[in-house]
Design a protein around this motif. Structure first.
Motif, short mmCIF file in Angstrom:
data_model
loop_
_atom_site.label_atom_id
_atom_site.label_comp_id
_atom_site.label_asym_id
_atom_site.label_seq_id
_atom_site.Cartn_x
_atom_site.Cartn_y
_atom_site.Cartn_z
N HIS A 1 -1.73 5.10 5.95
CA HIS A 1 -0.93 3.86 5.87
C HIS A 1 -1.01 3.08 7.18
O HIS A 1 -0.77 1.88 7.20
CB HIS A 1 0.52 4.18 5.54
CG HIS A 1 1.17 5.13 6.49
ND1 HIS A 1 0.80 6.46 6.57
CD2 HIS A 1 2.12 4.96 7.43
CE1 HIS A 1 1.52 7.05 7.51
NE2 HIS A 1 2.33 6.16 8.04
N VAL B 1 4.03 -1.06 3.55
CA VAL B 1 3.61 0.30 3.19
C VAL B 1 4.82 1.15 2.79
O VAL B 1 5.94 0.91 3.23
CB VAL B 1 2.84 1.01 4.34
CG1 VAL B 1 1.61 0.21 4.74
CG2 VAL B 1 3.73 1.28 5.54
N ASN C 1 1.07 5.24 0.26
CA ASN C 1 0.27 6.34 0.78
C ASN C 1 0.92 7.69 0.48
O ASN C 1 2.15 7.83 0.59
CB ASN C 1 0.12 6.20 2.29
CG ASN C 1 -0.89 7.18 2.86
OD1 ASN C 1 -2.05 7.14 2.51
ND2 ASN C 1 -0.43 8.07 3.74
N PHE D 1 -3.16 -0.14 7.38
CA PHE D 1 -2.56 -1.20 6.56
C PHE D 1 -1.35 -1.81 7.30
O PHE D 1 -1.19 -3.02 7.36
CB PHE D 1 -2.13 -0.65 5.20
CG PHE D 1 -3.29 -0.37 4.28
CD1 PHE D 1 -3.77 -1.34 3.42
CD2 PHE D 1 -3.91 0.87 4.29
CE1 PHE D 1 -4.85 -1.08 2.58
CE2 PHE D 1 -4.99 1.14 3.46
CZ PHE D 1 -5.46 0.16 2.61
N LEU D 2 -0.54 -0.94 7.83
CA LEU D 2 0.65 -1.37 8.58
C LEU D 2 0.24 -2.27 9.75
O LEU D 2 0.87 -3.30 10.01
CB LEU D 2 1.38 -0.12 9.09
CG LEU D 2 2.76 -0.29 9.72
CD1 LEU D 2 3.76 -0.84 8.71
CD2 LEU D 2 3.26 1.06 10.26
N TYR E 1 0.86 -1.18 0.00
CA TYR E 1 0.00 0.00 0.00
C TYR E 1 0.90 1.24 0.00
O TYR E 1 1.70 1.43 0.92
CB TYR E 1 -0.94 0.03 1.22
CG TYR E 1 -1.64 1.36 1.33
CD1 TYR E 1 -2.57 1.75 0.37
CD2 TYR E 1 -1.33 2.26 2.34
CE1 TYR E 1 -3.18 3.00 0.42
CE2 TYR E 1 -1.93 3.52 2.40
CZ TYR E 1 -2.86 3.88 1.43
OH TYR E 1 -3.44 5.12 1.47
#
Ligand SMILES: [Zn+2]
Length: 316
Positions: free
Chosen positions: A242, A252, A195, A245-246, A193
């Motif tokens: 982020h 990320v 960001n 997701f992290l 991901y």
């Protein structure tokens, strides 16, 4: 109502898996220029910022959670992506008694449906600002990158998904909702991901997220080739989309040009700009307009977004 449909992003994702099977063989049609990362004209990126400023002007000077300015921002970005052939969907959620929306855009052409590269930026501003550097800059950069994917008829190696998050300014509510409602099987397909949150600051620094050393290395290579030294983006830790997701173990990465942090003499020596001043003196203020953008920083950083989409998603 501003939106054509209300459909959870996960429905779009599962539909995508089916559609993608049918397009696996089109790689041979890919034009040669699609294989190298594009050089995106900053004038195209600035056009989106002018549009977001106009939306803010017409909606009480902001594009914040729960406002018509935010709805109009979603409509603007979605219309561009729909026009370019993306499969868009809206994920609705509620915060503090008001509805909000994440806008998710999937590129339907090619890509391994089991490997998803996600690229995201928050689309809301705070209620005291038009939010052009924070975060129109990143919205415009990832939008123009997506439009370039379409213009070049790219057939990527990985499935490409662009996300425009609602309600980041209230501690990344929209991205947290997306991650927490995504089935584990879909989450496990996300290879990375990326960001972006403020990438055109008027007194810019060049900061790279350091959570994934591999992704950070790719960004550093890009900036080194441009003669630009970087520093870790530690000021952004715990402060953008982020984070959810992290927390789920997704790799990320990203870049950042600074907000209220004061530029040191050492930083001014290597990056230019003004020591002793904030990197964004209009952070969360009414003066965060297109005039608050360093076009050179926005230009090099938009190309960094595209370079990383190509590096990780189009031709890994
Ligand atoms: Zn932001």
């Amino acid at each position: 109502m501003p939106f054509q449909q209300f459909r959870p992003a996960v429905v779009a994702a599962s539909t995508m898996s089916f559609l993608l099977l049918g397009t696996a063989g089109v790689h041979a049609e890919e034009p040669a220029q699609a294989r190298s990362a594009p050089d995106i004209a900053v004038t195209k990126v600035m056009r989106h910022l002018d549009a977001l400023q106009k939306i803010s002007d017409a909606n009480n000077g902001n594009r914040a959670h729960g406002t018509t300015g935010y709805q109009a921002s979603v409509d603007y970005v979605r219309a561009k992506l729909d026009g370019a052939g993306f499969t868009t969907s809206i994920q609705e959620f509620e915060f503090a008694g008001k509805k909000s929306w994440n806008l998710i855009a999937d590129w339907p052409r090619g890509g391994d449906s089991g490997k998803v590269l996600m690229v995201g930026a928050h689309l809301d501003s705070v209620d005291t600002s038009p939010g052009i550097n924070d975060n129109g800059s990143s919205v415009a950069a990832i939008l123009e990158t997506a439009l370039t994917v379409s213009a070049k008829k790219v057939t990527p190696a990985q499935h490409l998904r662009f996300a425009f998050w609602g309600t980041e300014e209230e501690t990344y509510i929209g991205s947290t909702h997306y991650v927490n409602t995504l089935p584990a099987a879909e989450l496990s397909k996300i290879t990375a991901y990326l960001n972006f949150d403020m990438i055109g600051s008027p007194n810019p620094g060049y900061f790279v997220y350091d959570q994934s050393p591999e992704i950070a290395r790719h960004f550093d290579k890009y900036f080194t080739a441009k003669g630009i030294p970087t520093e870790p983006a530690t000021a952004l830790n715990g402060r953008s989309d982020h984070e959810p997701f992290l927390a789920k173990g997704v790799a990320v990465g990203g870049i950042f040009t600074g907000s209220a942090e004061i530029k040191t003499p050492e930083q001014a020596a290597k990056w230019g700009g003004t020591a002793g001043e904030a990197m964004d003196k209009c952070y969360h203020l009414a003066c965060d307009t297109p005039a608050n953008i360093d076009r050179g920083a926005l230009d090099v950083n938009t190309d960094a977004v595209a370079a990383m989409v190509w590096k990780l998603g189009v031709r890994p």
